[in-house]
Design a protein around this motif. Sequence first.
Motif, mmCIF file in Angstrom:
data_model
loop_
_atom_site.group_PDB
_atom_site.id
_atom_site.type_symbol
_atom_site.label_atom_id
_atom_site.label_comp_id
_atom_site.label_asym_id
_atom_site.label_seq_id
_atom_site.Cartn_x
_atom_site.Cartn_y
_atom_site.Cartn_z
ATOM 1 N N MET A 36 0.794 -1.239 0.013
ATOM 2 C CA MET A 36 -0.013 0.124 0.034
ATOM 3 C C MET A 36 0.952 1.297 0.088
ATOM 4 O O MET A 36 0.523 2.163 -0.683
ATOM 5 C CB MET A 36 -0.983 -0.188 1.227
ATOM 6 C CG MET A 36 -1.871 1.311 1.264
ATOM 7 S SD MET A 36 -2.929 1.054 -0.188
ATOM 8 C CE MET A 36 -4.449 0.219 0.573
ATOM 9 N N LYS A 37 2.146 1.240 0.916
ATOM 10 C CA LYS A 37 2.842 2.359 0.830
ATOM 11 C C LYS A 37 3.626 2.633 -0.670
ATOM 12 O O LYS A 37 3.486 3.914 -0.951
ATOM 13 C CB LYS A 37 4.018 2.172 1.721
ATOM 14 C CG LYS A 37 5.189 3.210 1.833
ATOM 15 C CD LYS A 37 5.803 2.936 3.264
ATOM 16 C CE LYS A 37 6.701 4.355 3.596
ATOM 17 N NZ LYS A 37 7.974 4.038 2.643
ATOM 18 N N LYS A 38 3.660 1.594 -1.330
ATOM 19 C CA LYS A 38 4.317 1.738 -2.731
ATOM 20 C C LYS A 38 3.072 2.395 -3.716
ATOM 21 O O LYS A 38 3.469 3.254 -4.427
ATOM 22 C CB LYS A 38 4.715 0.242 -3.381
ATOM 23 C CG LYS A 38 6.079 0.156 -3.769
ATOM 24 C CD LYS A 38 6.384 -0.879 -4.460
ATOM 25 C CE LYS A 38 6.246 -2.496 -3.796
ATOM 26 N NZ LYS A 38 6.038 -3.498 -4.564
ATOM 27 N N VAL A 39 1.930 1.845 -3.332
ATOM 28 C CA VAL A 39 0.695 2.524 -4.392
ATOM 29 C C VAL A 39 0.620 4.053 -4.054
ATOM 30 O O VAL A 39 0.518 4.834 -4.824
ATOM 31 C CB VAL A 39 -0.273 1.640 -3.964
ATOM 32 C CG1 VAL A 39 -1.649 2.201 -4.591
ATOM 33 C CG2 VAL A 39 -0.415 0.240 -4.400
ATOM 34 N N LEU A 40 0.669 4.362 -2.705
ATOM 35 C CA LEU A 40 0.514 5.705 -2.240
ATOM 36 C C LEU A 40 1.675 6.734 -2.820
ATOM 37 O O LEU A 40 1.529 7.721 -3.298
ATOM 38 C CB LEU A 40 0.535 5.561 -0.638
ATOM 39 C CG LEU A 40 -0.574 4.823 -0.062
ATOM 40 C CD1 LEU A 40 -0.545 5.229 1.526
ATOM 41 C CD2 LEU A 40 -2.062 5.875 -0.511
ATOM 42 N N GLU A 41 2.995 5.955 -2.834
ATOM 43 C CA GLU A 41 4.072 6.587 -2.994
ATOM 44 C C GLU A 41 4.049 6.874 -4.679
ATOM 45 O O GLU A 41 4.375 7.974 -5.409
ATOM 46 C CB GLU A 41 5.341 5.914 -2.869
ATOM 47 C CG GLU A 41 5.646 6.166 -1.389
ATOM 48 C CD GLU A 41 6.606 5.010 -1.017
ATOM 49 O OE1 GLU A 41 7.256 5.115 0.233
ATOM 50 O OE2 GLU A 41 7.076 4.121 -1.998
ATOM 51 N N ASP A 42 3.441 5.982 -5.551
ATOM 52 C CA ASP A 42 3.430 6.007 -6.875
ATOM 53 C C ASP A 42 2.309 6.819 -7.439
ATOM 54 O O ASP A 42 2.151 7.067 -8.714
ATOM 55 C CB ASP A 42 3.238 4.704 -7.672
ATOM 56 C CG ASP A 42 4.698 3.918 -7.308
ATOM 57 O OD1 ASP A 42 4.501 2.772 -7.289
ATOM 58 O OD2 ASP A 42 5.635 4.399 -6.921
ATOM 59 N N GLU A 43 1.366 7.156 -6.721
ATOM 60 C CA GLU A 43 0.088 7.832 -6.960
ATOM 61 C C GLU A 43 0.450 9.320 -7.387
ATOM 62 O O GLU A 43 0.824 10.305 -6.579
ATOM 63 C CB GLU A 43 -1.101 7.699 -6.020
ATOM 64 C CG GLU A 43 -2.430 8.042 -6.309
ATOM 65 C CD GLU A 43 -2.905 7.492 -7.677
ATOM 66 O OE1 GLU A 43 -3.355 8.115 -8.778
ATOM 67 O OE2 GLU A 43 -2.399 6.105 -7.544
ATOM 68 N N LYS A 44 -0.084 9.699 -8.679
ATOM 69 C CA LYS A 44 0.089 10.827 -9.230
ATOM 70 C C LYS A 44 -0.494 11.791 -8.389
ATOM 71 O O LYS A 44 -1.907 11.267 -7.857
ATOM 72 C CB LYS A 44 -0.537 10.842 -10.668
ATOM 73 C CG LYS A 44 0.128 12.214 -11.552
ATOM 74 C CD LYS A 44 -0.034 12.162 -12.939
ATOM 75 C CE LYS A 44 -1.172 11.669 -13.495
ATOM 76 N NZ LYS A 44 -2.265 12.570 -13.067
ATOM 77 N N ASN A 45 -0.586 13.134 -8.282
ATOM 78 C CA ASN A 45 -1.666 14.071 -7.541
ATOM 79 C C ASN A 45 -1.420 13.689 -5.776
ATOM 80 O O ASN A 45 -2.274 14.396 -5.289
ATOM 81 C CB ASN A 45 -3.145 13.858 -7.881
ATOM 82 C CG ASN A 45 -3.172 14.128 -9.210
ATOM 83 O OD1 ASN A 45 -2.413 15.303 -9.665
ATOM 84 N ND2 ASN A 45 -4.260 13.675 -9.933
ATOM 85 N N LEU A 46 -0.867 12.701 -5.238
ATOM 86 C CA LEU A 46 -0.787 12.443 -3.979
ATOM 87 C C LEU A 46 0.757 12.683 -3.465
ATOM 88 O O LEU A 46 1.501 12.180 -3.960
ATOM 89 C CB LEU A 46 -1.118 10.969 -3.764
ATOM 90 C CG LEU A 46 -1.312 10.542 -2.144
ATOM 91 C CD1 LEU A 46 -2.688 11.193 -1.634
ATOM 92 C CD2 LEU A 46 -1.198 9.117 -2.034
ATOM 93 N N ASP A 47 0.729 13.503 -2.403
ATOM 94 C CA ASP A 47 1.779 13.644 -1.384
ATOM 95 C C ASP A 47 1.735 12.935 -0.290
ATOM 96 O O ASP A 47 0.562 13.238 0.423
ATOM 97 C CB ASP A 47 1.957 15.118 -1.222
ATOM 98 C CG ASP A 47 2.464 15.862 -2.630
ATOM 99 O OD1 ASP A 47 2.754 17.206 -2.472
ATOM 100 O OD2 ASP A 47 2.920 15.516 -3.481
ATOM 101 N N LEU A 48 2.710 12.239 0.001
ATOM 102 C CA LEU A 48 2.760 11.285 1.279
ATOM 103 C C LEU A 48 3.685 11.931 2.283
ATOM 104 O O LEU A 48 4.772 12.275 1.899
ATOM 105 C CB LEU A 48 2.953 9.678 0.959
ATOM 106 C CG LEU A 48 2.996 9.022 2.186
ATOM 107 C CD1 LEU A 48 1.717 8.770 3.038
ATOM 108 C CD2 LEU A 48 3.504 7.390 1.538
ATOM 109 N N ARG A 49 3.063 12.350 3.506
ATOM 110 C CA ARG A 49 4.001 12.978 4.253
ATOM 111 C C ARG A 49 3.893 12.811 5.819
ATOM 112 O O ARG A 49 2.766 12.414 6.168
ATOM 113 C CB ARG A 49 3.731 14.610 4.243
ATOM 114 C CG ARG A 49 4.492 15.623 5.200
ATOM 115 C CD ARG A 49 5.789 16.075 4.371
ATOM 116 N NE ARG A 49 6.338 17.131 4.889
ATOM 117 C CZ ARG A 49 7.055 17.066 5.825
ATOM 118 N NH1 ARG A 49 7.326 15.749 6.445
ATOM 119 N NH2 ARG A 49 7.826 18.242 6.243
ATOM 120 N N GLN A 50 5.148 12.471 6.434
ATOM 121 C CA GLN A 50 4.804 12.332 7.959
ATOM 122 C C GLN A 50 4.993 13.388 8.863
ATOM 123 O O GLN A 50 5.870 14.569 8.341
ATOM 124 C CB GLN A 50 6.352 11.374 8.269
ATOM 125 C CG GLN A 50 6.198 10.891 9.723
ATOM 126 C CD GLN A 50 7.326 9.822 10.084
ATOM 127 O OE1 GLN A 50 7.151 8.831 9.318
ATOM 128 N NE2 GLN A 50 8.284 10.121 10.839
#
Length: 638
Positions: A113-127
């Motif tokens: 799931m982390k991979k999918v989130l990291e690869d998703e265009k328009n999505l910034d994943l941030r801690q």
Amino acid sequence: MSELKQYEAGSYDVIVIGAGHGGSEAGLAAARMGMKTLLLTMSLNSIVAMDCNPNIGGTGKGHLVREIDALGGEMALNIDKTFIQSRMLNTSKGPAVHSLRVQADKRRYHEEMKKVLEDEKNLDLRQGEAIKIIMDGKKVSGILTKTGGLYHCKALILCTGTYLKGRVYMGELNYPSGPDGMQPANELSQSLIDLGIPLMRLKTGTPARVHRDSIDFSHMEIQPGDEEVVPFSLMNTGKTFDVEQVPCYLTYTTPECHKIIQENLHRAAMYIGDIEGTGPRYCPSIEDKVVRFSDRDSHQVFIEPEGKTTKEIYVQGVSSSFPEEVQIELYKKIKGLENVEFMRDAYAIEYDAIDATVLKRSLEHMEYENLYFAGQINGSSGYEEAAAQGLMAGINATLKIKGEDPLILDRSQGYIGVLIDDLVTKGTKEPYRMMTSRAEYRLTLRQDNADLRLTEIGYKIGLATEERYQVYKKRKTSIENEWKRLDGTMIHPKSEVNQILEDLGSTPLKTSLSLKELIRRPELSYDSLKVLDLDRPNLPKDIRQQVETQIKYEGYIKKQQMQINQFKKLEKRKLDFNMDYMAIGGLRNEAKEKLMKIKPESIGQASRITGVSPADINVLLIYLEQKRREKEDEESLG
Ligand SMILES: Cc1cc2nc3c(=O)[nH]c(=O)nc-3n(C[C@H](O)[C@H](O)[C@H](O)COP(=O)(O)OP(=O)(O)OC[C@H]3O[C@@H](n4cnc5c(N)ncnc54)[C@H](O)[C@@H]3O)c2cc1C
């Protein structure tokens, strides 16, 4: 400590707080529908963490996963990549309760799931940790993080799980904590309170994780996976999975185990009285089970592997709030765990949640515009329930920003509709988990037809991909064509035909019957009639099963459809959000108060509010009719 210096950290269309089961679906839905999205979470190491049971699905929950998939969500695809055992439950019962339940490799589930989130265009994943909601009047406009980042947004979705003011309990010991040793979120609750959003304390618990090599499996019943793996996702239908499945095991508690529990009840946090939060009735702790079912001298315990690259074992059925010392003592009295070695303790966790009756069915807050809530924070319990709400909140925040009507699934369209309607119309005093018994139209809402019910909708709102839409279309067409073919293929009462029917344990034909009519016979099936249907197309199993179910249950499905038509009539009778129920004569006071609080969107929803009687609904219907006539008169007087 000096004042936190804020800085401009960025602007987004949608910000999602929490990359758990709810937040991940919300973030992906918004990003895939074209929103510039930020998914902010306290730890990237706990993305879709399975804090409790290492499995996805089961009765009611499997239905939710299929519906999330049908709309274009991610959970089903993620578990099809990471399962280690797959079983179809309730196959001896009717198709309405057939439920897929699969064991997950927890670490891989997180990584994929982390991979999918990291690869998703328009999505910034941030801690990072959100500590304050920023409002522009009654409209949400951003969040502030613990590290001073000021983020702006058009819509905000809170999916904070069991972290808000999280507190862990183990007997006399309790301390601020999120699940599994994670940091709790201690500041955001105050921001909700400052907005006047009431919070309640809920509680849930989890069992210990023990070392596989310390278990004696010889006393246990092995529970292997199904030989034929049925995927959760429509996109994997017909695929064969080259997965070496790992078994689970079934064992039992013992009278000695129960004796330790009864003798130490005064040391269980639940019984010491420290915990104020209410726990889930349908996932009780072992101490609760021993107290509530004191006549029983054993309870089932399932031994479930947490993954292929770990020796950690999840001991399902023995969640507890006892001190560590007592936990170890009672686990050692479970058959096969006599020499058990603990890796992680069992614990109970208490956390802040909102009363979801302050939300519309779009999951937007009634008073604060573009502020959405999803998952455990709404009082639900379970990965699947959270993911379903997250998906809907992501979709509706996006549709709102685009100026389009929200997507509301009603109780006849899906378990997602049942879930959200129950939460926002009735609310809950304990963690709410989905079950098939909650769905009045469950024969229509089977897990095997989620795509036929929802993919068209997912495609229209721009979430379900073209590829998914084509797979669904092809499946739908095949089912419809096969139905028509079976309905149009007549079998005539010839001696060789009647011999075959007799061999199949059925009665000979006197007059010609269609293949469809024959399949309806309980002793016959689509597959068994192959001998009489030589020209049949070579269809995949899921299509054959779908056609057979639709034929065999046609009468019941039709009857249910009539009930659904009645239900929809009342759902269509819309109620004005600003209706002043206090002014409607004939309504009982309790009903007035409840209607003013819940602000139902339709007569149908009003009729499901606890404390609103059928008599009150009649008063409302008469009142609406009067209003309609008055308006007509006014217009005619123009
Ligand atoms: C101990 C325990 C036992 C459970 N037992 C059961 C059970 O028996 N049956 C069952 O069905 N379910 C059970 N669950 C529940 C299940 O884990 C949850 O239902 C599910 O994880 C909820 O998903 P969610 O998306 O709402 O929240 P979570 O999956 O908990 O994710 C929340 C996310 O939000 C992040 N977050 C929180 N606050 C902030 C903030 N202020 N800023 C940034 N990020 C933030 C966290 O880091 C986390 O990643 C249990 C959970 C726990 C912890």
